[in-house]
Design a protein around this motif. Structure first.
Motif, PDB file in Angstrom:
ATOM      1  N   PHE A  80       4.326   5.741  -5.509  1.00  0.00           N
ATOM      2  CA  PHE A  80       4.587   5.702  -7.120  1.00  0.00           C
ATOM      3  C   PHE A  80       3.379   6.427  -7.550  1.00  0.00           C
ATOM      4  O   PHE A  80       3.646   6.944  -8.721  1.00  0.00           O
ATOM      5  N   THR A  81       2.175   6.010  -7.251  1.00  0.00           N
ATOM      6  CA  THR A  81       0.967   6.591  -8.019  1.00  0.00           C
ATOM      7  C   THR A  81       0.910   8.318  -7.895  1.00  0.00           C
ATOM      8  O   THR A  81       0.669   9.108  -8.790  1.00  0.00           O
ATOM      9  N   LEU A 141      -6.894   9.857  -4.509  1.00  0.00           N
ATOM     10  CA  LEU A 141      -6.001   8.805  -4.923  1.00  0.00           C
ATOM     11  C   LEU A 141      -5.889   7.878  -3.844  1.00  0.00           C
ATOM     12  O   LEU A 141      -5.793   6.776  -3.865  1.00  0.00           O
ATOM     13  N   ILE A 142      -5.309   8.544  -2.818  1.00  0.00           N
ATOM     14  CA  ILE A 142      -4.663   7.809  -1.675  1.00  0.00           C
ATOM     15  C   ILE A 142      -6.126   6.934  -0.961  1.00  0.00           C
ATOM     16  O   ILE A 142      -5.814   5.821  -0.766  1.00  0.00           O
ATOM     17  N   VAL A 165       7.003  -9.957  -1.368  1.00  0.00           N
ATOM     18  CA  VAL A 165       5.498  -9.445  -1.849  1.00  0.00           C
ATOM     19  C   VAL A 165       5.604  -8.036  -2.357  1.00  0.00           C
ATOM     20  O   VAL A 165       4.987  -7.650  -3.400  1.00  0.00           O
ATOM     21  N   ALA A 166       6.552  -7.294  -1.420  1.00  0.00           N
ATOM     22  CA  ALA A 166       6.723  -5.734  -1.924  1.00  0.00           C
ATOM     23  C   ALA A 166       7.232  -5.725  -3.241  1.00  0.00           C
ATOM     24  O   ALA A 166       6.880  -5.082  -4.252  1.00  0.00           O
ATOM     25  N   ILE A 167       8.527  -6.396  -3.619  1.00  0.00           N
ATOM     26  CA  ILE A 167       9.056  -6.456  -4.935  1.00  0.00           C
ATOM     27  C   ILE A 167       8.088  -6.955  -6.161  1.00  0.00           C
ATOM     28  O   ILE A 167       8.217  -6.205  -7.150  1.00  0.00           O
ATOM     29  N   ALA A 168       7.383  -7.835  -5.714  1.00  0.00           N
ATOM     30  CA  ALA A 168       6.543  -8.424  -6.973  1.00  0.00           C
ATOM     31  C   ALA A 168       5.527  -7.448  -7.082  1.00  0.00           C
ATOM     32  O   ALA A 168       4.920  -7.119  -8.341  1.00  0.00           O
ATOM     33  N   ASP A 169       5.022  -6.737  -6.006  1.00  0.00           N
ATOM     34  CA  ASP A 169       3.760  -5.654  -6.211  1.00  0.00           C
ATOM     35  C   ASP A 169       4.386  -4.455  -7.056  1.00  0.00           C
ATOM     36  O   ASP A 169       3.624  -3.904  -7.886  1.00  0.00           O
ATOM     37  N   ILE A 170       5.788  -4.102  -6.936  1.00  0.00           N
ATOM     38  CA  ILE A 170       6.144  -3.122  -7.732  1.00  0.00           C
ATOM     39  C   ILE A 170       6.268  -3.403  -9.123  1.00  0.00           C
ATOM     40  O   ILE A 170       5.962  -2.677  -9.920  1.00  0.00           O
ATOM     41  N   VAL A 230       0.802  -1.364  -0.091  1.00  0.00           N
ATOM     42  CA  VAL A 230       0.049  -0.103   0.156  1.00  0.00           C
ATOM     43  C   VAL A 230       0.942   1.288  -0.004  1.00  0.00           C
ATOM     44  O   VAL A 230       0.754   2.255  -0.663  1.00  0.00           O
ATOM     45  N   VAL A 231       1.839   1.399   0.852  1.00  0.00           N
ATOM     46  CA  VAL A 231       2.663   2.495   0.952  1.00  0.00           C
ATOM     47  C   VAL A 231       3.383   2.873  -0.220  1.00  0.00           C
ATOM     48  O   VAL A 231       3.440   3.763  -0.762  1.00  0.00           O
TER      49      VAL A 231
END
Length: 234
Positions: free
Chosen positions: A65-66, A144-145, A118-123, A59-60
């Motif tokens: 990035f968004t 957005l948030i 999880v974090a790397i895959a999500d990015i 989420v963070v």
């Protein structure tokens, strides 16, 4: 339309919030599966904690990035390029199986290693989500948030349900792709270069026609490509 001044009592804001949540759910089925796969080797008492921590990190990072991409979209021509990318992503959503290969996701028996996975895959997998959501939210960072904070926990908690729904009801994938095309049309006509060249008033009148054209373009291209592909069952 600038959403930075839109309050959450405005029906427009709720409509955009619903768009963000729907897009994130449709585009994040594979991300949810990644979270489950990365944490599958954890001890049962750690698995829930690993999923929650991995989702929190995701989420963070997704919000950061968004926000970055949303700020860059004010640069001339980037919205035009972004609209083209969204059309490509939407058509790809229709014509390709985007399920993640389980063998490519490393499961770990160590909590923080699983969270890192999880974090790397999500990015790596979230360019489509980030671009689409930034296009919908435009300049409204709170909107957005809020959309991301609401939708990502839904995705994590309902990973298996979302995956099975998208598999059982392909029309949901087509609807999500059409929504992406709609957003691409809106994104295209709001490019600063086009506004400077043709005027904001004219382009505002073309907002809905451009959005409808984007949705129809995605559905048409998706149908055309799928109809020309050989049936894998044959």
């Amino acid at each position: 339309m600038d959403l930075s001044s839109v309050s959450f009592v405005d029906p427009l804001a709720w409509g955009k919030l619903a768009e963000i949540i729907l897009l994130n759910i449709v585009l994040s089925g594979d991300n949810a599966v990644v979270i489950a796969l990365a944490c599958r080797a954890l001890a049962p008492q750690q698995r829930t904690k690993g999923i929650a921590l991995g989702a929190g990190v995701a989420v963070v990072l997704r919000v950061l990035f968004t926000v970055l991409i949303a700020s860059l979209l004010n640069t001339p021509f980037l919205r035009i390029v972004g609209a083209g990318l969204l059309i490509w992503i939407a058509v790809k959503l229709i014509v390709e199986d985007e399920g993640q290969d389980e063998g490519s996701i490393a499961a770990s028996s160590k909590l923080w290693k699983a969270v890192q996975t999880v974090a790397i895959a999500d990015i790596v997998m979230s360019l489509d989500n980030v671009l689409a959501i930034a296009a919908v939210a435009k300049d409204s960072i709170p909107l957005l948030i809020a959309g991301l904070i609401i939708s990502i926990p839904l995705i994590v908690l309902g990973a298996s349900l979302i995956t099975s729904l998208l598999t059982r009801f392909p029309v949901l994938v087509w609807a999500g792709a059409a929504l992406l095309g709609w957003v691409a049309g809106e994104m295209f006509e709001s490019d600063p270069w086009l506004i400077a060249r043709f005027g904001e008033e004219l382009l505002h009148k073309l907002e809905y026609p451009a959005a409808i054209l984007g949705a129809l373009l995605v559905l048409g291209l998706g149908y055309l490509i799928k109809s020309r592909r050989p049936d894998p069952a044959l």
